[in-house]
Design a protein around this motif. Structure first.
Motif, mmCIF file in Angstrom:
data_model
loop_
_atom_site.group_PDB
_atom_site.id
_atom_site.type_symbol
_atom_site.label_atom_id
_atom_site.label_comp_id
_atom_site.label_asym_id
_atom_site.label_seq_id
_atom_site.Cartn_x
_atom_site.Cartn_y
_atom_site.Cartn_z
ATOM 1 N N GLN A 47 0.927 -4.197 -9.043
ATOM 2 C CA GLN A 47 2.161 -4.845 -8.930
ATOM 3 C C GLN A 47 2.801 -4.863 -7.534
ATOM 4 O OE1 GLN A 47 4.858 -4.972 -12.098
ATOM 5 N NE2 GLN A 47 3.611 -3.792 -13.366
ATOM 6 N N GLY A 48 2.224 -3.827 -6.622
ATOM 7 C CA GLY A 48 2.980 -3.608 -5.416
ATOM 8 C C GLY A 48 1.678 -3.620 -4.417
ATOM 9 N N VAL A 49 2.656 -4.148 -3.000
ATOM 10 C CA VAL A 49 1.469 -4.140 -1.839
ATOM 11 C C VAL A 49 2.533 -3.790 -0.765
ATOM 12 C CG1 VAL A 49 1.675 -6.496 -1.718
ATOM 13 C CG2 VAL A 49 -0.130 -5.243 -0.676
ATOM 14 N N ALA A 50 2.188 -3.086 0.278
ATOM 15 C CA ALA A 50 2.622 -3.047 1.483
ATOM 16 C C ALA A 50 1.932 -3.063 2.559
ATOM 17 C CB ALA A 50 3.609 -1.397 1.295
ATOM 18 N N CYS A 51 2.208 -3.491 3.929
ATOM 19 C CA CYS A 51 1.314 -3.672 4.771
ATOM 20 C C CYS A 51 1.933 -3.223 6.170
ATOM 21 C CB CYS A 51 0.841 -5.158 4.891
ATOM 22 S SG CYS A 51 2.189 -6.362 4.694
ATOM 23 N N THR A 230 11.693 -11.177 0.141
ATOM 24 C CA THR A 230 11.762 -10.506 1.267
ATOM 25 C C THR A 230 11.826 -11.189 2.273
ATOM 26 O OG1 THR A 230 10.355 -8.948 2.688
ATOM 27 C CG2 THR A 230 9.015 -11.085 1.838
ATOM 28 N N THR A 231 11.875 -11.161 3.586
ATOM 29 C CA THR A 231 12.239 -11.941 4.875
ATOM 30 C C THR A 231 11.466 -11.960 5.974
ATOM 31 O OG1 THR A 231 13.698 -10.323 6.071
ATOM 32 C CG2 THR A 231 14.872 -11.479 4.230
ATOM 33 N N CYS A 277 4.042 -8.998 0.742
ATOM 34 C CA CYS A 277 4.480 -8.336 2.081
ATOM 35 C C CYS A 277 3.798 -9.173 3.393
ATOM 36 C CB CYS A 277 3.926 -6.920 2.413
ATOM 37 S SG CYS A 277 2.083 -6.639 2.503
ATOM 38 N N LEU A 278 4.554 -9.139 4.207
ATOM 39 C CA LEU A 278 4.421 -10.137 5.576
ATOM 40 C C LEU A 278 4.171 -9.127 6.687
ATOM 41 C CD1 LEU A 278 7.254 -12.668 5.424
ATOM 42 C CD2 LEU A 278 5.059 -12.822 4.467
ATOM 43 N N ASN A 279 2.918 -9.363 7.416
ATOM 44 C CA ASN A 279 2.784 -8.309 8.830
ATOM 45 C C ASN A 279 3.088 -9.311 9.814
ATOM 46 O OD1 ASN A 279 0.491 -9.798 9.409
ATOM 47 N ND2 ASN A 279 -0.858 -8.036 8.688
ATOM 48 N N ASP A 280 3.091 -8.451 11.164
ATOM 49 C CA ASP A 280 3.341 -8.979 12.146
ATOM 50 C C ASP A 280 2.398 -10.234 12.676
ATOM 51 O OD1 ASP A 280 5.873 -8.033 12.284
ATOM 52 O OD2 ASP A 280 5.199 -6.052 13.680
#
Length: 300
Positions: A47-51, A230-231, A277-280
Motif C-alpha cells: 500500500q505504500g511507496v517512497a522514493c 501528492t504534488t 511517489c514522484l522523484n526528481d
C-alpha cells in the motif's frame, strides 16, 4: 536483483496515453513492474511507496508486515532487501526525511514509527506540546523538505503541524462542510491540500492560513474514490483514484488536466492502487495494491 517472476512482464515497454482535459497532454511510459523481494518472495497487498532522487525506493509490503528496499537506475531495479521490526505489523504509508530516516504509519497501531535508513527502530513519533484534548489518530501524514511533519488527525478533525522533533507548532481545523479526508499533501511553497474522498473535492490552505477552503468543485465525474494526493515542484496535484484504478492530474487551480491509466491486471494497469511517489528524475512509482506489485512509470 529482480528475478524470474518479473522478467516475463518486462518484455516490452508500454506507452500509456492520458485523455487530455486541457491543452496539456501527459503520458506514462511503463518501465518496470516489481513483484518480488531479493529471495523471490512475492509482495502481498503493498500500500505504500517512497522514493529518493538518487534512485532508491522503499515499499510498504503491507500484507507481509514489512518494508522492502530497492534501487532503480538506468531502467533497472535491484535489491529487494527486507526490513522487519516487531513494532511494525501493517505498514500503510511511508515518508522519508532529509536524513534518510523512514517514517511509517502502521495501520494496526495507528502510530507513526521512525526507522533509521538501515531499518532499525528508532522510536515512535512523539508529539510534544499538544493543546489539551484527545490524542491524535493519524490517517495519513507528510514530511516537507525541511523535515516538518504534517499529520492528518481524523479523530479531532484537524491537521497538525510539527517541527522535525515532533513539537507542536499549530493546527488547522477541517473545513465545516466536508466528507471523509483520506490524505493530505504539502507543496514546497507551504500550501497544504486535503483530499475529500466522499465528495471527490480538494481543499487548500496557503502558507500561514488558519483555515482550509475549497480548491476544486466536486470531481465525481472524474474519479470514484480518491485515496492519495501528492504534488510536483510545479504545483500540479496528482490524485490516486483508488476504486477507479487511475491517476488524475490537477492544476494548481484545482481544475482537471488529465487522467492517466485505468483498472486492470496487465502490466501498466492498476487495481486498487495506494500510495504514489514522484522523484526528481521524472519517474512515478505506484503501490499497485491488489495486483501485489509496485509499478514504475516515466512521465512523458
Amino acid at each position: 536483483m529482480i528475478l524470474r517472476a518479473t522478467r516475463f512482464l518486462t518484455m516490452s515497454l508500454l506507452l500509456l496515453p492520458a485523455a487530455s482535459f486541457g491543452a496539456e497532454t501527459m503520458t506514462l511510459k511503463l518501465v518496470q513492474p516489481v513483484l518480488v523481494d531479493a529471495k523471490e518472495g512475492m509482495m502481498k497487498s503493498p500500500q505504500g511507496v517512497a522514493c529518493t532522487s538518487d534512485g532508491a525506493f522503499f515499499v510498504a509490503d503491507t500484507g507481509n508486515g514489512r518494508l522492502l528496499t530497492y534501487t532503480f537506475k538506468d531502467d533497472a531495479v535491484k535489491g529487494g532487501g527486507e526490513i522487519k521490526v516487531p513494532q511494525m505489523t501493517s505498514p500503510l504509508r511511508l515518508q522519508l526525511n532529509s536524513k534518510g530516516e523512514i517514517y511509517v504509519l502502521d495501520g494496526k497501531s495507528r502510530r507513526i514509527l521512525r526507522l533509521s535508513p538501515q531499518g532499525s527502530f528508532l522510536g515512535y513519533l512523539d508529539i510534544q506540546g499538544l493543546p489539551a484534548g484527545a490524542a491524535p489518530v493519524p490517517n495519513s501524514f507528510k514530511i516537507d523538505a525541511k523535515d516538518n511533519i504534517y499529520v492528518l488527525d481524523i479523530f479531532s478533525s484537524r491537521v497538525l503541524l510539527l517541527d522535525p522533533s515532533g513539537n507542536f507548532q499549530k493546527e488547522i481545523p477541517f473545513p465545516p462542510q466536508h466528507g471523509f479526508f483520506t490524505d493530505l499533501a504539502v507543496h514546497t511553497d507551504g500550501s497544504i491540500y486535503l483530499i475529500d474522498s466522499t465528495n471527490s473535492m480538494v481543499f487548500a490552505a496557503a502558507k500561514n492560513a488558519a483555515a482550509f477552503t475549497p480548491l476544486s468543485k466536486s470531481l465525481k465525474a472524474d474519479m470514484d474514490f480518491p485515496g492519495y494526493i501528492t504534488t510536483d515542484r510545479g504545483g500540479s496535484l496528482y490524485v490516486v483514484d483508488q476504486n477507479g484504478g487511475g491517476i488524475i492530474v490537477l492544476g494548481a487551480d484545482g481544475a482537471v488536466r488529465t487522467r492517466m491509466l485505468s483498472m486492470g491486471w496487465k502490466p501498466g494497469l492498476l487495481y486498487y492502487p495506494g500510495q504514489i511517489c514522484l522523484n526528481d528524475k521524472g519517474f512515478l512509482f505506484v503501490a499497485d495494491r491488489d495486483n501485489n506489485r509496485v509499478q514504475i512509470f516515466e512521465i512523458k
